[in-house]
Design a protein around this motif. Structure first.
Motif, PDB file in Angstrom:
ATOM      1  N   UNK A   1      -8.027  -3.476  13.713  1.00 29.38           N
ATOM      2  CA  UNK A   1      -7.533  -2.578  12.663  1.00 29.38           C
ATOM      3  C   UNK A   1      -8.086  -3.006  11.313  1.00 29.38           C
ATOM      4  N   UNK A   2      -8.532  -2.078  10.503  1.00 33.78           N
ATOM      5  CA  UNK A   2      -9.038  -2.362   9.163  1.00 33.78           C
ATOM      6  C   UNK A   2      -8.043  -1.863   8.135  1.00 33.78           C
ATOM      7  N   UNK A   3      -8.471  -1.773   6.890  1.00 28.87           N
ATOM      8  CA  UNK A   3      -7.580  -1.315   5.840  1.00 28.87           C
ATOM      9  C   UNK A   3      -7.071   0.078   6.171  1.00 28.87           C
ATOM     10  N   UNK A   4      -5.742   0.289   5.938  1.00 31.79           N
ATOM     11  CA  UNK A   4      -5.118   1.545   6.298  1.00 31.79           C
ATOM     12  C   UNK A   4      -5.535   2.677   5.378  1.00 31.79           C
ATOM     13  N   UNK A   5      -5.244   3.880   5.833  1.00 38.45           N
ATOM     14  CA  UNK A   5      -5.530   5.081   5.046  1.00 38.45           C
ATOM     15  C   UNK A   5      -4.262   5.882   4.807  1.00 38.45           C
ATOM     16  N   UNK A   6      -3.099   5.318   5.158  1.00 39.84           N
ATOM     17  CA  UNK A   6      -1.833   6.021   5.020  1.00 39.84           C
ATOM     18  C   UNK A   6      -1.167   5.771   3.680  1.00 39.84           C
ATOM     19  N   UNK A   7       0.149   5.975   3.650  1.00 37.23           N
ATOM     20  CA  UNK A   7       0.918   5.903   2.409  1.00 37.23           C
ATOM     21  C   UNK A   7       0.877   4.526   1.780  1.00 37.23           C
ATOM     22  N   UNK A   8       0.822   3.468   2.590  1.00 36.86           N
ATOM     23  CA  UNK A   8       0.831   2.101   2.044  1.00 36.86           C
ATOM     24  C   UNK A   8      -0.494   1.731   1.379  1.00 36.86           C
ATOM     25  N   UNK A   9      -1.504   2.586   1.521  1.00 40.10           N
ATOM     26  CA  UNK A   9      -2.778   2.367   0.832  1.00 40.10           C
ATOM     27  C   UNK A   9      -2.999   3.391  -0.281  1.00 40.10           C
ATOM     28  N   UNK A  10      -2.007   4.224  -0.518  1.00 42.68           N
ATOM     29  CA  UNK A  10      -2.111   5.265  -1.541  1.00 42.68           C
ATOM     30  C   UNK A  10      -1.257   4.875  -2.745  1.00 42.68           C
ATOM     31  N   UNK A  14       2.610   5.415  -6.109  1.00 38.06           N
ATOM     32  CA  UNK A  14       3.262   4.124  -5.848  1.00 38.06           C
ATOM     33  C   UNK A  14       2.685   3.081  -6.791  1.00 38.06           C
ATOM     34  N   UNK A  15       3.521   2.090  -7.143  1.00 34.63           N
ATOM     35  CA  UNK A  15       3.079   1.034  -8.052  1.00 34.63           C
ATOM     36  C   UNK A  15       2.073   0.116  -7.365  1.00 34.63           C
ATOM     37  N   UNK A  16       1.064  -0.305  -8.116  1.00 34.19           N
ATOM     38  CA  UNK A  16       0.075  -1.251  -7.569  1.00 34.19           C
ATOM     39  C   UNK A  16       0.678  -2.636  -7.352  1.00 34.19           C
ATOM     40  N   UNK A  17       1.890  -2.871  -7.874  1.00 30.13           N
ATOM     41  CA  UNK A  17       2.542  -4.164  -7.636  1.00 30.13           C
ATOM     42  C   UNK A  17       3.012  -4.288  -6.182  1.00 30.13           C
ATOM     43  N   UNK A  18       2.933  -3.196  -5.415  1.00 35.65           N
ATOM     44  CA  UNK A  18       3.335  -3.224  -4.015  1.00 35.65           C
ATOM     45  C   UNK A  18       2.196  -3.656  -3.092  1.00 35.65           C
ATOM     46  N   UNK A  19       1.065  -4.022  -3.675  1.00 36.58           N
ATOM     47  CA  UNK A  19      -0.060  -4.488  -2.868  1.00 36.58           C
ATOM     48  C   UNK A  19      -0.422  -5.916  -3.254  1.00 36.58           C
ATOM     49  N   UNK A  20      -1.111  -6.599  -2.366  1.00 37.82           N
ATOM     50  CA  UNK A  20      -1.573  -7.967  -2.609  1.00 37.82           C
ATOM     51  C   UNK A  20      -2.906  -7.897  -3.333  1.00 37.82           C
ATOM     52  N   UNK A  21      -3.053  -8.663  -4.389  1.00 37.74           N
ATOM     53  CA  UNK A  21      -4.271  -8.601  -5.195  1.00 37.74           C
ATOM     54  C   UNK A  21      -5.464  -9.264  -4.514  1.00 37.74           C
ATOM     55  N   UNK A  22      -5.230 -10.279  -3.694  1.00 36.43           N
ATOM     56  CA  UNK A  22      -6.318 -11.000  -3.026  1.00 36.43           C
ATOM     57  C   UNK A  22      -6.828 -10.202  -1.825  1.00 36.43           C
ATOM     58  N   UNK A  23      -8.115  -9.862  -1.836  1.00 29.89           N
ATOM     59  CA  UNK A  23      -8.690  -9.098  -0.721  1.00 29.89           C
ATOM     60  C   UNK A  23      -8.689  -9.893   0.576  1.00 29.89           C
ATOM     61  N   UNK A  24      -8.869 -11.215   0.476  1.00 34.55           N
ATOM     62  CA  UNK A  24      -8.879 -12.039   1.687  1.00 34.55           C
ATOM     63  C   UNK A  24      -7.510 -12.054   2.359  1.00 34.55           C
ATOM     64  N   UNK A  25      -6.473 -12.210   1.543  1.00 30.95           N
ATOM     65  CA  UNK A  25      -5.124 -12.201   2.114  1.00 30.95           C
ATOM     66  C   UNK A  25      -4.786 -10.814   2.644  1.00 30.95           C
ATOM     67  N   UNK A  26      -5.188  -9.787   1.909  1.00 30.00           N
ATOM     68  CA  UNK A  26      -4.918  -8.424   2.355  1.00 30.00           C
ATOM     69  C   UNK A  26      -5.610  -8.148   3.692  1.00 30.00           C
ATOM     70  N   UNK A  27      -6.834  -8.613   3.834  1.00 25.22           N
ATOM     71  CA  UNK A  27      -7.559  -8.410   5.086  1.00 25.22           C
ATOM     72  C   UNK A  27      -6.828  -9.104   6.235  1.00 25.22           C
ATOM     73  N   UNK A  28      -6.270 -10.289   5.953  1.00 20.00           N
ATOM     74  CA  UNK A  28      -5.523 -10.998   6.984  1.00 20.00           C
ATOM     75  C   UNK A  28      -4.244 -10.287   7.371  1.00 20.00           C
ATOM     76  N   UNK A  29      -3.586  -9.640   6.368  1.00 18.61           N
ATOM     77  CA  UNK A  29      -2.357  -8.921   6.660  1.00 18.61           C
ATOM     78  C   UNK A  29      -2.597  -7.633   7.425  1.00 18.61           C
TER      79      UNK A  29
END
Length: 340
Positions: A1-10, A14-29
């Protein structure tokens, strides 16, 4: 699975504070396979040795898809019924929509110092963490040290009060009931009042009282008011009370800070911090007696609601005379086993 395309990636609504700023950590999640290991493991050797649980790469994408779909449905409800829902109902739906978001969960557990407290889901995670430990610790210390009922009769905590002293440029969090030296407490503390409920911008009163001042004439103890602040504005996005905020509006300091300077051989003093939400717009008192302070009368007179508290202890040490000189205080008393 790669980066999502649903509501959690939109993040259009939604506030950008709901996402992780580090791309490496985000990729792991968002990628259960982790061919290069979790980014949270600092050592490269540990990342190489890592192997995900059997079946996780298959189950995780399905679970993510189901939870994200549920979140999408909740946001649709919020959009359709925005005018029909109460503030509490909106708050609960916003929490449900993001509670299982892996990025939100990660930030709530590992990046608590940088959470956006305006987001209901983060306040929910902070509340759960506080209720599971810090709230119980606070009440245990207040009751075992008899700050309740020696100052106020009881407390139903609604917010977390974080206390720090700017000692040697090190802002260390004070644990409730901790014994601090006079060198640490010689300057006013900074406070953080973390509210967990959705409230409008309110005004707060802060009192620091010492119920252990010896009253020799009456053979008992009296209460001394060490610091009093009034009309302090706080909100979910602005939770701090520090010297900078008070410099901007010095009239908020009703009684200036007096550091604890216990007398030699006197019992250890309890310094109790009380945080109140003001039920009236502003407190207009111009003078309050520091000695023989009646905290219960003050609270009743101004219809204050106690929402949080803290406590530390202070005893005589060799630095007390220096603190007294710094503030122009008289020489302290020395008590003996036999009264002279």
């Amino acid at each position: 699975m790669s980066f999502g395309t649903g509501i959690w990636s939109n993040f259009s609504k939604r506030s950008t504070s709901l996402t992780v700023s580090s791309n490496k950590i985000k990729q792991g999640l968002l990628n259960a396979g982790l061919p290069f290991g979790p980014a949270t493991l600092r050592k490269r050797s540990s990342r190489i040795k890592y192997s995900p649980p059997i079946g996780l790469s298959t189950v995780y994408p399905l679970a993510y898809e189901i939870l994200e779909l549920e979140s999408t449905q909740i946001y649709k409800i919020l959009s359709r019924q925005a005018n029909e829902l109460s503030m509490e109902q909106k708050e609960e739906l916003l929490v449900r929509a993001e509670y299982h978001n892996p990025e939100v969960v990660f930030k709530s557990h590992f990046q608590t110092n940088s959470l956006d407290r305006t987001q209901p889901v983060y306040r929910r995670y902070l509340r759960e963490k506080w209720e599971n430990h810090d709230k119980m610790l606070l009440m245990q210390r207040l009751e075992s040290l008899h700050a309740i009922p020696d100052t106020l009769s009881t407390l139903d905590p609604r917010c977390d009060v974080v206390l720090r002293f700017p000692h040697n440029n090190v802002h260390t969090t004070v644990e409730p009931g901790q014994l601090l030296s006079s060198n640490v407490t010689k300057k006013p503390p900074s406070l953080e009042v973390v509210e967990f409920d959705p409230i409008p911008d309110d005004l707060y009163t802060v009192l620091i009282v010492n119920p252990d001042t010896p009253d020799l004439e009456n053979d008992t103890f009296s209460t001394t008011l060490h610091w009093a602040l009034r009309n302090v504005p706080l909100s979910s996005s602005d939770i701090s009370i520090d010297a900078l905020k008070l410099q901007e509006c010095p009239e908020r300091e009703l009684v200036s800070y007096l550091p604890p300077v216990p007398d030699k051989n006197a019992p250890v003093n309890r310094l109790v911090v009380w945080v109140f939400r003001q039920n009236q717009k502003e407190l207009t008192d111009s003078e309050v007696a520091r000695e023989f302070f009646d905290i219960r009368g003050f609270v009743a007179q101004h219809s204050l609601t106690a929402v949080g508290a803290h406590i530390w202890r202070s005893g005589w040490d060799r630095n007390v005379p220096n603190v007294r000189d710094m503030y122009g205080l008289p020489k302290g008393r020395v008590f003996h086993r036999v009264r002279r």
